[in-house]
Design a protein around this motif. Structure first.
Motif: not given
Length: 334
Positions: A187-201
């Motif tokens: 799996y992979a996911f991203a934490w964004l600069a605004g504090g949100d988390r992306s949907q995991p792949v």
């Protein structure tokens, strides 16, 4: 890189053997001036390649982004030359220039220089993708992982973020290693600069095999030729993690550098010239400046306009200009 060097590389790259994915016709003699012939691999050939490549050291270093140490980069390139023996010298130069354009050391951590048939190619690893994605500032970090049967793993997309995703590795089993068995998911996911988390792949072994079989030209060629030397053969789950990361741009804002890296990666897989897709430093700077200006403009909408400065009088009180001017006129008539 100068236009003359790019033209020389393109001319030389056009001389690779037929069937290599680039125009055929010329031979190794049309490589840039001073190119050594492609001969069976040995230490003398690697040294000769190194001597020839140093003629282009200035142009190579010009491609390195600011802050990249040239010493470790050149040392890593030299260490890879024995693996590239027998490749077209023009393709070696092209691969080195492409790698330098992203500032990755080809030491196997973020990138590698390897051979694809008669060609040398630059291949970014999944760690290279992580670095490129976090360079822009829009993504603060990328998280990846492998899930084993002994781990606690839950993904419920209907639950709110971040409660929808949970992975707790069994560290005791990881220390034993022999008890782990095969991974179940990557799996992979991203934490964004605004504090949100992306949907995991999340990809299973079956997903990885489908991606490999349908989209990897290098794997397909290896199977057809009876070889088992591609990264899909030697490091399957590394490639599944990389595939998960490559799917993040569908839901996460990505920079031009990331899209260029994906294009260069695909060009290597398809044996197409990689230099046509490398990032242009001047264009990158303009795009970055435009993005900063856009963010500043958006942010200004949320901030109330500043009050205009008012000059204070000698006692610290501010008064309208007309009143202060009237007093000066009155004093002048006394």
């Amino acid at each position: 890189m100068s236009a003359s060097l790019l033209a020389a590389v393109k001319q030389a790259a056009a001389g690779t053997p037929a069937g290599a994915g680039r125009p055929a016709g010329a031979d190794a003699d049309e490589a840039p001036a001073g190119a050594v012939p492609t001969v069976p691999g040995n230490a003398e050939t690697a040294e000769a390649l190194h001597v020839w490549l140093t003629r282009f050291e200035g142009q190579i270093l010009q491609r390195l982004p600011k802050g990249t140490e040239p010493g470790p980069f050149l040392a890593a390139v030299r260490d890879r030359l024995p693996v590239l023996e027998g490749c077209s010298p023009a393709s070696i130069l092209e691969a080195v220039l492409a790698c330098a354009s992203f500032g990755f050391n080809p030491d196997g951590k973020e990138a590698v220089l390897t051979r694809e048939g008669p060609l040398a190619v630059f291949i970014p690893t999944y760690r290279g993708y992580v670095r490129a994605m976090t360079n822009s500032g829009a993504v603060t970090s990328i998280r990846t992982g492998l899930v084993y049967a002994c781990d606690e793993f839950v993904y419920e997309p209907t639950r709110p973020v971040p409660d929808d995703f949970r992975h707790v590795p069994d560290m005791d089993a990881r220390r034993r290693k022999a008890d782990l068995g095969e991974p179940r998911f990557a799996y992979a996911f991203a934490w964004l600069a605004g504090g949100d988390r992306s949907q995991p792949v999340i990809l299973s072994r079956e997903d990885g095999e489908e991606i490999r079989d349908q989209y990897s030209r290098a794997y397909q060629r290896a199977v057809a030729e009876g070889r088992a030397d591609t990264f899909w053969h030697t490091d399957f789950w590394h490639m599944v993690v990389k595939s998960a990361i490559r799917r993040l741009p569908k839901t996460v804002p990505m920079s031009a550098e990331v899209h260029a890296l994906m294009a260069v990666d695909e060009a290597a897989d398809e044996r197409r010239p990689q230099l046509e897709h490398v990032p242009d430093p001047e264009t990158e700077a303009l795009v970055a400046e435009a993005e900063r200006a856009a963010r500043a403009a958006e942010g200004s909408q949320d901030v109330p306009p500043a009050r205009l400065p008012v000059k204070a009088n000698r006692r610290g009180r501010s008064k309208p200009k007309k009143q202060r001017g009237g007093r000066r006129g009155a004093r002048g008539r006394v």
